[in-house]
Design a protein around this motif. Structure first.
Motif, PDB file in Angstrom:
ATOM      1  N   ARG A  29       0.468  -0.451 -33.124  1.00 18.85           N
ATOM      2  CA  ARG A  29      -0.789  -0.811 -32.446  1.00 18.85           C
ATOM      3  C   ARG A  29      -0.505  -1.605 -31.163  1.00 18.85           C
ATOM      4  O   ARG A  29      -1.125  -1.356 -30.132  1.00 18.85           O
ATOM      5  N   ARG A  30       0.432  -2.543 -31.205  1.00 19.86           N
ATOM      6  CA  ARG A  30       0.737  -3.312 -29.990  1.00 19.86           C
ATOM      7  C   ARG A  30       1.281  -2.403 -28.879  1.00 19.86           C
ATOM      8  O   ARG A  30       0.947  -2.553 -27.707  1.00 19.86           O
ATOM      9  N   ILE A  31       2.116  -1.443 -29.279  1.00 16.81           N
ATOM     10  CA  ILE A  31       2.698  -0.518 -28.294  1.00 16.81           C
ATOM     11  C   ILE A  31       1.614   0.361 -27.668  1.00 16.81           C
ATOM     12  O   ILE A  31       1.576   0.565 -26.450  1.00 16.81           O
ATOM     13  N   LEU A  32       0.711   0.866 -28.504  1.00 18.18           N
ATOM     14  CA  LEU A  32      -0.369   1.721 -27.984  1.00 18.18           C
ATOM     15  C   LEU A  32      -1.372   0.899 -27.165  1.00 18.18           C
ATOM     16  O   LEU A  32      -1.950   1.402 -26.196  1.00 18.18           O
ATOM     17  N   THR A  33      -1.560  -0.352 -27.542  1.00 21.64           N
ATOM     18  CA  THR A  33      -2.441  -1.234 -26.769  1.00 21.64           C
ATOM     19  C   THR A  33      -1.876  -1.436 -25.363  1.00 21.64           C
ATOM     20  O   THR A  33      -2.622  -1.441 -24.372  1.00 21.64           O
ATOM     21  N   ALA A  34      -0.556  -1.572 -25.272  1.00 18.73           N
ATOM     22  CA  ALA A  34       0.084  -1.695 -23.956  1.00 18.73           C
ATOM     23  C   ALA A  34      -0.119  -0.418 -23.142  1.00 18.73           C
ATOM     24  O   ALA A  34      -0.438  -0.462 -21.943  1.00 18.73           O
ATOM     25  N   ALA A  35       0.043   0.737 -23.787  1.00 25.48           N
ATOM     26  CA  ALA A  35      -0.174   2.009 -23.083  1.00 25.48           C
ATOM     27  C   ALA A  35      -1.598   2.082 -22.538  1.00 25.48           C
ATOM     28  O   ALA A  35      -1.836   2.442 -21.379  1.00 25.48           O
ATOM     29  N   HIS A  36      -2.539   1.696 -23.379  1.00 22.74           N
ATOM     30  CA  HIS A  36      -3.966   1.793 -23.047  1.00 22.74           C
ATOM     31  C   HIS A  36      -4.376   0.758 -21.989  1.00 22.74           C
ATOM     32  O   HIS A  36      -5.476   0.837 -21.438  1.00 22.74           O
ATOM     33  N   ALA A  37      -3.500  -0.207 -21.711  1.00 20.55           N
ATOM     34  CA  ALA A  37      -3.772  -1.215 -20.673  1.00 20.55           C
ATOM     35  C   ALA A  37      -3.267  -0.764 -19.303  1.00 20.55           C
ATOM     36  O   ALA A  37      -3.312  -1.532 -18.335  1.00 20.55           O
ATOM     37  N   ALA A  38      -2.769   0.455 -19.200  1.00 17.73           N
ATOM     38  CA  ALA A  38      -2.238   0.945 -17.923  1.00 17.73           C
ATOM     39  C   ALA A  38      -3.367   1.140 -16.910  1.00 17.73           C
ATOM     40  O   ALA A  38      -4.524   1.313 -17.297  1.00 17.73           O
ATOM     41  N   PRO A  39      -3.016   1.129 -15.627  1.00 14.59           N
ATOM     42  CA  PRO A  39      -4.012   1.452 -14.604  1.00 14.59           C
ATOM     43  C   PRO A  39      -4.334   2.944 -14.644  1.00 14.59           C
ATOM     44  O   PRO A  39      -3.496   3.746 -15.041  1.00 14.59           O
ATOM     45  N   SER A  40      -5.536   3.299 -14.227  1.00 11.34           N
ATOM     46  CA  SER A  40      -5.873   4.722 -14.144  1.00 11.34           C
ATOM     47  C   SER A  40      -6.831   4.947 -12.991  1.00 11.34           C
ATOM     48  O   SER A  40      -7.618   4.067 -12.637  1.00 11.34           O
ATOM     49  N   VAL A  41      -6.739   6.142 -12.414  1.00  7.44           N
ATOM     50  CA  VAL A  41      -7.561   6.466 -11.254  1.00  7.44           C
ATOM     51  C   VAL A  41      -9.041   6.349 -11.651  1.00  7.44           C
ATOM     52  O   VAL A  41      -9.478   6.934 -12.649  1.00  7.44           O
ATOM     53  N   GLY A  42      -9.794   5.555 -10.896  1.00  4.29           N
ATOM     54  CA  GLY A  42     -11.215   5.371 -11.169  1.00  4.29           C
ATOM     55  C   GLY A  42     -11.496   4.766 -12.533  1.00  4.29           C
ATOM     56  O   GLY A  42     -12.595   4.945 -13.065  1.00  4.29           O
ATOM     57  N   LEU A  43     -10.516   4.067 -13.106  1.00  5.10           N
ATOM     58  CA  LEU A  43     -10.623   3.511 -14.475  1.00  5.10           C
ATOM     59  C   LEU A  43     -11.016   4.614 -15.470  1.00  5.10           C
ATOM     60  O   LEU A  43     -11.771   4.399 -16.417  1.00  5.10           O
ATOM     61  N   SER A  44     -10.482   5.815 -15.238  1.00  6.72           N
ATOM     62  CA  SER A  44     -10.878   6.966 -16.064  1.00  6.72           C
ATOM     63  C   SER A  44     -10.214   6.943 -17.434  1.00  6.72           C
ATOM     64  O   SER A  44     -10.694   7.581 -18.368  1.00  6.72           O
ATOM     65  N   GLN A  45      -9.079   6.246 -17.576  1.00  6.57           N
ATOM     66  CA  GLN A  45      -8.373   6.157 -18.864  1.00  6.57           C
ATOM     67  C   GLN A  45      -8.275   7.554 -19.507  1.00  6.57           C
ATOM     68  O   GLN A  45      -8.707   7.752 -20.648  1.00  6.57           O
ATOM     69  N   PRO A  46      -7.672   8.506 -18.796  1.00  7.17           N
ATOM     70  CA  PRO A  46      -7.778   9.917 -19.211  1.00  7.17           C
ATOM     71  C   PRO A  46      -6.790  10.337 -20.285  1.00  7.17           C
ATOM     72  O   PRO A  46      -6.564  11.521 -20.485  1.00  7.17           O
ATOM     73  N   TRP A  47      -6.191   9.375 -20.959  1.00  6.15           N
ATOM     74  CA  TRP A  47      -5.146   9.656 -21.948  1.00  6.15           C
ATOM     75  C   TRP A  47      -5.675   9.701 -23.379  1.00  6.15           C
ATOM     76  O   TRP A  47      -6.680   9.070 -23.707  1.00  6.15           O
ATOM     77  N   ASP A  48      -4.985  10.476 -24.227  1.00  3.37           N
ATOM     78  CA  ASP A  48      -5.139  10.388 -25.688  1.00  3.37           C
ATOM     79  C   ASP A  48      -3.739  10.353 -26.281  1.00  3.37           C
ATOM     80  O   ASP A  48      -2.777  10.819 -25.654  1.00  3.37           O
ATOM     81  N   PHE A  49      -3.643   9.807 -27.479  1.00  4.62           N
ATOM     82  CA  PHE A  49      -2.364   9.676 -28.182  1.00  4.62           C
ATOM     83  C   PHE A  49      -2.526  10.279 -29.572  1.00  4.62           C
ATOM     84  O   PHE A  49      -3.373   9.817 -30.343  1.00  4.62           O
ATOM     85  N   ILE A  50      -1.764  11.308 -29.866  1.00  3.45           N
ATOM     86  CA  ILE A  50      -1.831  11.930 -31.183  1.00  3.45           C
ATOM     87  C   ILE A  50      -0.551  11.579 -31.932  1.00  3.45           C
ATOM     88  O   ILE A  50       0.551  11.963 -31.515  1.00  3.45           O
ATOM     89  N   ILE A  51      -0.712  10.805 -33.009  1.00  6.23           N
ATOM     90  CA  ILE A  51       0.441  10.367 -33.800  1.00  6.23           C
ATOM     91  C   ILE A  51       0.773  11.470 -34.784  1.00  6.23           C
ATOM     92  O   ILE A  51      -0.020  11.738 -35.700  1.00  6.23           O
TER      93      ILE A  51
END
Lengths: 213, 213
Positions: A29-51
């Protein structure tokens, strides 16, 4: 927890050092939280993570990757093929989990602030999240290996991605015995790391920069 | 030097907080060294960094960016345009330097290990270097702002890139008065940050993952 620049220099692209032990849930969870804190164009946060834990999915992906390894090998000279033979390109079944990272172009669309002129800006954002994930894992003593010997269509089908969503990476993630100090490809004499000054320019491409020591 | 996760959470996309003071040369070298330590497909290290100080180049780039701002604004609804009017999208002249980051597809070619099936893997590597740069700058107390309101052809011409080299980013870099704690686009109610659990899936896209707290 190691200091910031230690994390930068200790990070490796892991193939052979996974122990296969389960990854602690709170650490993940801490690792994915760091990923999700990344900058993104227009704050779009266009990522998903499938474990991906399912052994059947991981086995089928690995078979596909080994096939693509052969496709690449056939493009090599005899001398290159000899060096390539000793290089491990994946740890799909050895790692604790796979993490498929994807790009969703519809997130925040149509008016994604900062994407009208550069369509690829969305996939760039996903890569920033991947690097946050990679460094956070390194800080936690967890290994990450990015596998890129695959066809996107195959991975899309394996994890059930809708048509609009593009797979960007399969990451092998999990505890490791240790991190190598030299990148695998350098140790196998595939390629050397270049001096920094060869890639830094001043004002115009090709004009050497004089950086302080 | 702040601890690793502090750097991850303090990092911001800076627009208005640059002081314009010169950036210390040794600090800039450490930041670029971190960028250059990023992972890359086949250890191709396909990035270059052009440090732009020339005021004429920066002014011309800024004029182009402001024009593209108008192009984007014309695509917005009245309500969106109203919110957009208050959002600063660049700090090109306010920052100490511009850093243009580029992708060279010929680096390590033709046999780039891991790129035969995914042509974009090279640009992904450049983004990993950008995130290393961004985090290292944050750790050093230096601000970074990624400007993406531009046409690649214009930037290519401005810094004299050969045809094979693609511009990936213009980064505004320099000392700042402070880093905001909330992203600009969230503060201006352009978009909110999403909860992590909405972007994490288990085995297949759309199947919720149960992450530990």
């Amino acid at each position: 927890m190691p200091a910031f620049y230690d994390v930068i220099s200790r990070r490796r692209d892991v193939r052979a050092e996974f122990t296969g032990e389960p990854i602690d849930g709170a650490t993940l969870r801490r690792i994915l939280t760091a990923a999700h804190a990344a900058p993104s164009v227009g704050l779009s946060q266009p990522w998903d993570f499938i474990i991906v834990e399912d052994p059947a999915v991981r086995k089928e992906f690995r078979e596909h990757v080994l096939h693509e390894r052969e496709v690449f090998r056939e493009q090599l000279s005899d001398e290159e093929a000899k060096r390539f033979a000793g290089i491990k390109i994946e740890g799909i079944l050895d790692a604790s989990v796979g993490v498929v990272v994807t790009y969703d172009a519809d997130r925040g669309a149509p008016a994604v602030l900062g994407r009208h002129a550069i369509a690829d800006a969305g996939t760039y954002s996903v890569c920033l999240a991947i690097q946050n994930l990679w460094l956070a894992a390194t800080a936690e003593g967890i290994g990450v290996g990015w596998v890129s010997f695959y066809r996107e269509e195959k991975l899309r089908e394996l994890v059930g991605l809708p048509e609009r969503i593009r797979p960007i990476a399969w990451l092998c993630v999990g505890p490791v015995t240790h991190l190598e100090t030299v990148p695998d490809l350098e140790r196998h004499r595939w390629r050397d790391r270049m001096p920094l000054d060869t890639v830094v320019h001043s004002d115009r491409y090709g004009r050497p920069a004089e950086l302080a020591d």
